[in-house]
Design an enzyme around this catalytic site. Structure first.
Site, mmCIF file in Angstrom:
data_model
loop_
_atom_site.group_PDB
_atom_site.id
_atom_site.type_symbol
_atom_site.label_atom_id
_atom_site.label_comp_id
_atom_site.label_asym_id
_atom_site.label_seq_id
_atom_site.Cartn_x
_atom_site.Cartn_y
_atom_site.Cartn_z
ATOM 1 N N CYS A 8 0.863 -1.185 0.000
ATOM 2 C CA CYS A 8 0.000 0.000 0.000
ATOM 3 C C CYS A 8 0.896 1.230 0.000
ATOM 4 C CB CYS A 8 -0.991 -0.019 1.163
ATOM 5 S SG CYS A 8 -0.237 0.014 2.807
ATOM 6 N N ASN A 11 2.236 1.584 4.330
ATOM 7 C CA ASN A 11 2.540 0.311 5.008
ATOM 8 C C ASN A 11 2.231 0.382 6.508
ATOM 9 O OD1 ASN A 11 5.438 -1.885 5.530
ATOM 10 N ND2 ASN A 11 3.337 -2.450 5.135
ATOM 11 N N CYS A 13 -1.468 0.861 7.339
ATOM 12 C CA CYS A 13 -2.915 0.595 7.469
ATOM 13 C C CYS A 13 -3.341 -0.646 6.669
ATOM 14 C CB CYS A 13 -3.742 1.803 7.035
ATOM 15 S SG CYS A 13 -3.464 3.283 8.042
ATOM 16 N N ARG A 14 -3.408 -0.508 5.340
ATOM 17 C CA ARG A 14 -4.035 -1.572 4.549
ATOM 18 C C ARG A 14 -3.161 -2.804 4.367
ATOM 19 N NH1 ARG A 14 -5.125 2.264 -0.372
ATOM 20 N NH2 ARG A 14 -3.193 3.099 0.541
ATOM 21 N N SER A 15 -1.895 -2.612 3.940
ATOM 22 C CA SER A 15 -1.081 -3.814 3.675
ATOM 23 C C SER A 15 -0.708 -4.579 4.954
ATOM 24 C CB SER A 15 0.147 -3.496 2.805
ATOM 25 O OG SER A 15 1.026 -2.596 3.417
ATOM 26 N N ASP A 125 -8.119 3.906 0.999
ATOM 27 C CA ASP A 125 -7.165 4.375 2.016
ATOM 28 C C ASP A 125 -7.943 4.938 3.216
ATOM 29 O OD1 ASP A 125 -5.236 5.635 3.491
ATOM 30 O OD2 ASP A 125 -4.391 6.782 1.819
HETATM 31 P P1 4NP Z 1 -1.819 2.868 4.021
HETATM 32 O O1 4NP Z 1 -2.448 4.227 4.565
HETATM 33 O O2 4NP Z 1 -1.273 3.172 2.656
HETATM 34 O O3 4NP Z 1 -2.976 1.935 3.988
HETATM 35 O O4 4NP Z 1 -0.757 2.477 5.024
HETATM 36 C C1 4NP Z 1 -1.723 5.421 4.604
HETATM 37 C C2 4NP Z 1 -0.891 5.693 5.671
HETATM 38 C C3 4NP Z 1 -0.203 6.886 5.718
HETATM 39 C C4 4NP Z 1 -0.340 7.795 4.686
HETATM 40 C C5 4NP Z 1 -1.163 7.514 3.622
HETATM 41 C C6 4NP Z 1 -1.866 6.322 3.586
HETATM 42 N N1 4NP Z 1 0.368 9.033 4.744
HETATM 43 O O5 4NP Z 1 0.140 9.884 3.861
HETATM 44 O O6 4NP Z 1 1.161 9.256 5.653
#
Ligand code: 4NP
Length: 153
Positions: A8, A11, A13-15, A125
Site C-alpha cells: 500500500c 505500510n 494501514c491496509r497492507s 485508504d
Molecule cells: P496505508 O495508509 O497506505 O494503507 O498504510 C496510509 C498511511 C499513511 C499515509 C497515507 C496512507 N500518509 O500519507 O502518511
C-alpha cells in the site's frame, strides 16, 4: 512455498492488515510452511514504525495481532523474492509496474481482483477516515484473503 507481498502507500494501514489477516488464515489452516507473507509501502514516511494505532485496534477486535509488524519500503529485490505482489489500489499498482523488472515472472496485480463480488477494485485508504473506514478495510481484506488462499492452495 508461495511468497506473497502486500503493498500500500504507507505500510501502516491496509497492507499490514492484509499481512496479518492472511497470516492468521494460513496458520489456522496449518499452511505456515507453504506460505511466506510480508507487506511493504511505496511511500517512506513511516519506515520502521508499527501500524497505525487505529489499524492495530480494529484488527485486534477481530483477533489479528498486527503490533509486531514494522513498516518498510518496497524494493527492487522484492520482485526476485515474491511470487505474488498485490497492490491495495491502482496508484500503488502503477508505482509497482514502473519498478517491475522485465524478468519478473510472478503475479503483479490488485488484491481486490481476488474478490470481485465485493464491488471494490481497490481497498480505500482509511488514513484520513473514521472508524467505519478501518472496519471496511478489514471487511474487504478478510474476503479477498480467503479467496486468495483458496486460489493459491
Ligand atoms: P496505508 O495508509 O497506505 O494503507 O498504510 C496510509 C498511511 C499513511 C499515509 C497515507 C496512507 N500518509 O500519507 O502518511
Amino acid at each position: 512455498m508461495k511468497k506473497i507481498l502486500f503493498v500500500c502507500l504507507g505500510n501502516i494501514c491496509r497492507s499490514p492488515t492484509a499481512d496479518g489477516v492472511l497470516r492468521k488464515l494460513v496458520a489456522d489452516s496449518g499452511l505456515e510452511k507453504r506460505m511466506l507473507i510480508d507487506s511493504a509501502g511505496t511511500g517512506d514516511w513511516h519506515i520502521g514504525r508499527a501500524p497505525d494505532s487505529r489499524t492495530i485496534k480494529a484488527a485486534a477486535r477481530r483477533g489479528y495481532d498486527l503490533s509486531v509488524l514494522r513498516a518498510r519500503l518496497v524494493t527492487q529485490d522484492d520482485f526476485d523474492e515474491f511470487d505474488y505482489i498485490l497492490a491495495m489500489d491502482k496508484s500503488n499498482l502503477a508505482h509497482l509496474q514502473k519498478m517491475k523488472p522485465a524478468h519478473f515472472a510472478g503475479h503483479l496485480g490488485l488484491f481486490m481482483d481476488f474478490a470481485p463480488h465485493m464491488g471494490y477494485s481497490e481497498v480505500p485508504d482509511p488514513y484520513h477516515g473514521d472508524e467505519d473506514d478501518f472496519e471496511r478495510v478489514l471487511d474487504l481484506v478478510e474476503e479477498a484473503a480467503q479467496h486468495l488462499l483458496k486460489k493459491i492452495v
